[in-house]
Design an enzyme around this catalytic site. Structure first.
Site, PDB file in Angstrom:
ATOM      1  CB  SER A 162      -0.951  -0.115   1.204  1.00 49.64           C
ATOM      2  OG  SER A 162      -0.115  -0.278   2.472  1.00 49.64           O
ATOM      3  CG  HIS A 211      -3.194  -0.404  -2.638  1.00 46.09           C
ATOM      4  ND1 HIS A 211      -3.205   0.856  -2.408  1.00 46.09           N
ATOM      5  CD2 HIS A 211      -3.283  -1.151  -1.331  1.00 46.09           C
ATOM      6  CE1 HIS A 211      -3.789   1.183  -1.260  1.00 46.09           C
ATOM      7  NE2 HIS A 211      -3.772  -0.011  -0.552  1.00 46.09           N
ATOM      8  CG  ASN A 270      -3.193   4.546   1.489  1.00 44.23           C
ATOM      9  OD1 ASN A 270      -4.370   4.531   1.761  1.00 44.23           O
ATOM     10  ND2 ASN A 270      -2.471   3.091   1.480  1.00 44.23           N
ATOM     11  CD  GLU A 314      -3.666   3.566  -5.338  1.00 47.66           C
ATOM     12  OE1 GLU A 314      -3.522   2.845  -4.199  1.00 47.66           O
ATOM     13  OE2 GLU A 314      -3.643   4.734  -5.541  1.00 47.66           O
TER      14      GLU A 314
END
Ligand code: 3H9
Length: 718
Positions: A411, A432, A482, A444
């Site tokens: 991540s 991800h 993120n 992702e």
């Protein structure tokens, strides 16, 4: 656009508007013209309405909603159908959605092939069915079924629609031939008997109670969204007011919603979701030229929450999966969790028991790494530890067949830093998933410097196969999701340090339309998770984080997480975190102990507290994240703002009716946002996320409209 022919005394009106025969104004004009021609022609005894290229019709042309009303409206055309003495048959294959189903409901009969699907998905673009669907579908399917179909927007299989009374007959073979045969069998029957206008709505139970229950359901399920409420109102008119009045009210609601900001945002999101499938790599490969490799078998490394969820996505999509763990104990625990999740799906009625058994039969648990030797694709889902991941990739590279694609569910870590452990960097890619990985729709996909277009095409296709929304992005720390979440949640904590409470922040976010507040999410995923990530970052930076650290890596820091962990407040799993909980299913409750903890924390650091309003909370959290979004665009990690919006919609449940953060920014106005970011930068100089993006500065200065941002990103003149 619309074709007309006569065969065997049956007129055939065929919709021809690629790709999905949308009911654009020209198509509607064609239907209007040809139905009258069929009626006039005495040699024609019946009419079949059908579509070209394997689809009946996907509804109104959504692109036309931004302009004014053009051509005859579907209900006006339908009025003519209702008066026809010659039977009109809708012959459905592919989909009959939205206006497409409404057109079919104006026909006297509907036949469909088994694989066809019908539905009224207008609610998903912030609308209600506006072509008579809210009044006529209840007459065909009953009030309860119509409410369900119209408020959820879910597609219904032809067989289920047949059971509900929407479809008269399921056929096999050539749909036009079947249509002709069926139409001819109805020539001598009175069409007024089957005309839906004249039918009564079947109601189970008391009308007011049904309405109340339906309204309560949509208000809690789709909090903040207008369209579902109007769907219920309009469907209830099918039993409350005369037919014509119901149609008029439906049209009024439809037009109000069509011009609403919510529907505009949702229509934007509809096209954004399709735009992002047209990916391209900086190295030149793109969705058109690259061919995906077949993924007939897959492997997952790590049977933890993430890995188990990923394995579930694969097996429930029919892809046999090898699930690898380092020891039997972890493997058994992981397998038990997978079984429980599947059983839950069965209990919810989303899967039959024998289907669940079939899924389990294609899952192979193992502690033997060698079992991955022959799979087409492996997804590694172990701890976020670079050395561990590099070791795994080196082993995989040596062991797997040369064609195997190697994916990492990291991540945060840079893809190249993992890919360089192999001699097949072109076959290494990031995939991800978002927690809970079986449920969350976002995938992702991250390309590294050497990832090939073929590898990207494979994971983009795999994403669709496993019912995710795949978005391709470039590699950087935290990737897009993120990386943007960072400043968003940091600002939440700073607001708390400065005077807001966690519940102030969370309620503000939920009033905006987020399903959960950021502190509730932190409790759910575990306060210690954030704590460990921070501790690891500190270790790497050679720093020590304590409850008193005002600065971390040269930036402003809030150590409330450290303070919570020190008191054992690790989140919902232990019954207390930012909130307290009464048992594992308990709701978050404000805890005076946390209020005291925050106040003491601030006092000990000499921080002054003040009242912080919801506007400031929203602006600080959202503008910080939007600024990061522009930096991401500027760095070329995304090629269009739509990618960022879809990431937020499907990764963090940003309300679709707000269109995604970048679209939202365009609605507020970039100038206003830029000026506010500059102000925050001056006010909070120790947070790098407030350094204004230079792309944002340029776009706001030149007042560039949203649909030109992508070109600006790709380097053309502003
Ligand atoms: C309505 O009907 C209102 C009425 O009640 C009242 C008035 C009569 N319009 O999804 P895909 C394009 S509201 C314009 O990738 P799939 C789409 O943009 C409407 N364009 O394919 C894409 O273009 P591109 C209610 C549309 O096979 C291409 O078609 N109906 C429309 O995965 C392929 O689409 C809906 O909401 C449209 N209506 O899925 C149905 N539909 O290639 C919306 C599609 O340039 N559509 N396009 O990117 C869908 O759900 C899916 O597209 C469908 C096909 C299931 C049909």
């Amino acid at each position: 656009m619309t074709e007309y022919s006569v065969k065997d005394s049956v007129a055939i009106i065929q919709l021809d508007n690629p790709p999905v025969n949308a009911l654009g104004s020209k198509v509607r004009s064609g239907i209007d013209k040809y139905i009258k021609e069929a009626d006039r022609d005495s040699s024609v005894k019946a009419v079949v309405v059908c579509g070209k290229r394997g689809n009946f019709c996907a509804g109104a042309d959504i692109k036309e909603f931004d302009g004014g009303k053009k051509g005859p409206w579907i209900t006006d055309i339908g009025d003519y159908f209702d008066k026809m003495k010659k039977p009109v048959v809708a012959a459905i294959e592919g989909v009959a959605l939205g206006g497409g189903l409404e057109l079919a409901l104006f026909c006297h009969y509907r036949i469909a092939v088994k694989s066809a699907r019908v539905g009224q998905p207008e609610v998903a673009i912030g609308l209600i069915p506006g072509g008579g669907g809210t009044i006529r579908l209840p007459k065909a399917a009953g009030l309860k079924n119509a409410l369900e179909i119209i408020t959820t927007g879910n597609h219904v299989s032809a067989e289920k629609a047949h059971k509900m009374g929407i479809i008269d007959q399921i056929v096999s073979g050539n749909i036009i031939e079947e249509g002709i045969k069926f139409a001819k069998s109805k020539v001598h029957l009175d069409t007024s008997i089957v005309c839906l206008r004249n039918k009564h709505v079947k109601v189970d139970g008391d009308v007011d109670k049904v309405a109340e229950a339906a309204m309560a359901k949509v208000k809690s399920k789709y909090r903040g969204a207008m369209a579902p409420i109007y769907c219920v109102k309009s469907v209830m008119n099918s039993v409350r007011v005369p037919y014509q009045k119901g149609i008029e009210l439906e049209h009024e609601y439809f037009q109000d919603l069509r011009s609403s900001s919510q529907s505009k945002a949702m229509r934007y999101a509809f096209f954004a979701e399709r735009a992002i499938t047209k990916w391209q790599l900086p190295s030149g490969g793109n969705y058109r030229t690259a061919k995906p490799l077949p993924v007939k078998t897959a492997g997952v490394i790590g049977a933890g929450t993430m890995g188990g969820g990923i394995a579930l996505c694969l097996i429930t999509s029919g892809i046999p999966c090898v699930l690898v763990e380092q020891n039997k104990e972890f493997l058994d625990k992981g397998m038990e969790a997978v079984k429980m999740q599947l059983m839950g799906t069965v209990r919810l009625g989303k899967m039959a028991e024998n289907q669940a058994k079939q899924c389990m039969a294609i899952l192979k648990p193992t502690v033997n790494f060698e079992d991955l030797k022959n799979v087409d694709l492996v997804i590694e889902a172990v701890f976020e530890d670079l050395k561990l991941k590099r070791d795994i990739f080196e082993r995989l590279d040596k062991m797997c067949k040369p064609e195997t694609i190697l994916c990492t569910n990291t991540s945060t870590l840079d893809i190249d830093s993992i890919a360089t452990a192999t001699k097949r960097q072109e076959k290494v890619v990031g995939t991800h998933f978002f927690a809970p990985s079986y449920i969350m729709k976002l995938l992702e996909n991250i390309y590294g410097t050497k990832t090939s277009a073929e590898t990207v095409a494979t994971v983009m296709k795999l994403g669709k196969t496993i019912r995710k929304v795949p978005v391709l992005v470039g590699s950087c720390t935290g990737f897009v999701a993120n990386r943007m979440l960072g400043p968003y949640s940091q600002e939440a904590k700073y607001c708390v340090e400065e005077g807001a409470s966690p519940s102030n922040v969370d309620n503000t976010l939920m009033d905006f339309g987020m399903p959960m507040g950021t502190f509730q999410v932190s409790d759910l995923s575990g306060v210690d998770v954030g704590f460990r990530i921070r501790r690891e970052a500190a270790r790497k930076a050679g720093e020590t984080l304590t409850t008193k650290s005002r600065f971390f890596m040269g930036e402003r820091n809030c150590s409330l997480i450290e303070a919570l962990v020190e008191k054992g407040r690790l989140g919902k799993k232990v019954g207390k975190g930012w909130y307290k909980y009464d048992g594992p299913r308990g709701k978050p409750v404000v805890d005076p102990e946390v209020t005291q903890l925050i106040e003491e924390h601030c006092r000990s650091l000499g921080l002054e507290r003040r009242t912080i309003g919801s506007q400031e909370i929203l602006e600080r959290m959202q503008y910080a994240m939007i600024n990061e979004g522009f930096k991401i665009l500027e760095e070329g990690l995304c090629t269009m703002p739509e990618e960022i919006d879809i990431i937020w919609i499907y990764g963090f449940s940003w309300p679709k009716y707000m269109g995604g953060p970048m679209y939202y920014a365009s609605q507020i106005g970039l100038k206003k946002i830029y000026e506010k970011i500059c102000y925050f930068h001056k006010t909070f100089p120790y947070s790098a996320h407030w350094v204004p993006s230079s792309l944002l500065a340029k776009l706001s200065k030149n007042d560039v409209p949203f649909n030109k941002w992508g070109q600006a990103v790709q380097g053309s003149k502003l």
